[in-house]
Design an enzyme around this catalytic site. Structure first.
Site, mmCIF file in Angstrom:
data_model
loop_
_atom_site.group_PDB
_atom_site.id
_atom_site.type_symbol
_atom_site.label_atom_id
_atom_site.label_comp_id
_atom_site.label_asym_id
_atom_site.label_seq_id
_atom_site.Cartn_x
_atom_site.Cartn_y
_atom_site.Cartn_z
ATOM 1 C CG HIS A 1 -46.694 -29.585 21.296
ATOM 2 N ND1 HIS A 1 -45.705 -29.617 20.338
ATOM 3 C CD2 HIS A 1 -46.720 -30.808 21.859
ATOM 4 C CE1 HIS A 1 -45.174 -30.828 20.322
ATOM 5 N NE2 HIS A 1 -45.779 -31.574 21.238
ATOM 6 C CD GLU B 1 -44.616 -32.569 25.478
ATOM 7 O OE1 GLU B 1 -44.770 -33.783 25.311
ATOM 8 O OE2 GLU B 1 -44.902 -31.733 24.620
ATOM 9 C CB SER C 1 -37.914 -39.469 23.241
ATOM 10 O OG SER C 1 -37.625 -38.615 22.140
ATOM 11 N N GLY D 1 -39.346 -35.939 19.952
ATOM 12 C CA GLY D 1 -39.115 -36.515 18.631
ATOM 13 C C GLY D 1 -37.654 -36.821 18.339
ATOM 14 C CD GLU E 1 -44.016 -31.011 17.228
ATOM 15 O OE1 GLU E 1 -45.194 -31.268 16.928
ATOM 16 O OE2 GLU E 1 -43.230 -31.886 17.664
ATOM 17 C CE LYS F 1 -45.275 -35.075 17.871
ATOM 18 N NZ LYS F 1 -44.005 -34.471 18.163
ATOM 19 C CG ASN G 1 -49.291 -34.260 19.874
ATOM 20 O OD1 ASN G 1 -50.161 -34.079 19.015
ATOM 21 N ND2 ASN G 1 -48.246 -33.464 19.996
#
Ligand code: PEP
Length: 252
Positions: free
Chosen positions: A96, A168, A213, A174, A98, A11, A9
């Protein structure tokens, strides 16, 4: 045999020119392995460049990071599943963290998006995972099952074998803090049981990935868990050499 999926990904990184350079570097470092697929999720503007740079390789595929559920229309700034497909995407991330936590995406939105992806022929990668507060309160499985049920519950009869689920945990994305292999594995087992009970144990079952991560140091250890069918990786996928090494050397 388990066929591993390594999903990158990117991003909001790597425009079309950078995507071409990245994939050239990746391909020069990555010696194809028959037991694994590598999928790239560039920003929408780079899908076409990435798809062209991978076009004669069935093991390398490109996806879109998000879709809107309507196929076309007056939705400024949005990308639909058919449009992403036309640009060369074969899969889409959905839900996701985010999208959920920065852009306010709801469980109801993920349901419309999964349906839209399947209708257009894109493979949906449904992302689920709990926040730190939810984890500390002991609600991990409640949250994950709620997200699964909201996105795909009640869709019995819909061919979901092409669906991929990515567990996730939000607190691991992150942050440099990954779930332990045992913790990830325990949640994967529950996800798999939930999927089998809804889809029927006989049907081909969706692959279940771990994300949060993942890096060169911890990937092999995570993938040593048979419950993990692959990984969804953000930060550590941005360097093509490192990503090639991670994909190539992470053998269970
Ligand atoms: C992600 O973006 O899905 C992700 C897991 O990011 P990171 O690997 O950087 O935690």
């Amino acid at each position: 045999m388990r066929r591993l999926l390594f999903a990158a990904n990117w991003k909001m990184h790597l425009g079309p020119e950078e995507a071409r350079a990245y994939l050239k570097a990746f391909r020069s470092r990555y010696n194809r392995r028959e037991d694994r697929d590598v999928w790239f999720f560039p920003p929408a503007v780079s899908i076409e460049a990435a798809a062209q740079a991978t076009r004669e390789r069935a093991d390398l595929q490109v996806g879109v990071q998000d879709i809107y559920w309507e196929p076309k229309g007056a939705y400024t700034g949005a990308v639909s599943a058919p449009l992403a497909l036309q640009a060369g995407a074969r899969a889409t991330l959905i839900g996701h963290s985010e999208r959920r936590h920065v852009f306010g995406e709801t469980d109801a939105d993920t349901r419309r998006k999964v349906a839209a992806a399947l209708a257009a022929g894109l493979v949906p990668i449904l992302c689920v995972g709990e926040t730190l507060v939810e984890r500390d309160a002991g609600h991990t499985l409640t949250v994950v099952m709620r997200q699964l049920a909201a996105a795909i519950g009640g869709t019995e009869g819909t061919p979901l074998s092409r669906l991929v689920v990515a567990y996730e945990p939000v607190w691991a994305i992150g942050t440099g803090r990954n779930a332990t292999p045992a913790d990830a594995s325990a949640v994967h087992r529950e996800i798999r049981a939930w999927l089998a009970s809804r889809l029927g144990g006989g049907a081909a079952q969706p692959r279940v990935l771990y994300g949060g991560s993942v890096n060169l140091k911890n990937c092999a250890e995570l993938l040593a868990e048979p419950e993990l069918d692959g990984v969804l990786v953000g930060g550590a996928s941005l360097d093509p050499e490192g990503w090639a090494q991670l994909v190539q050397t992470s053998a269970p």
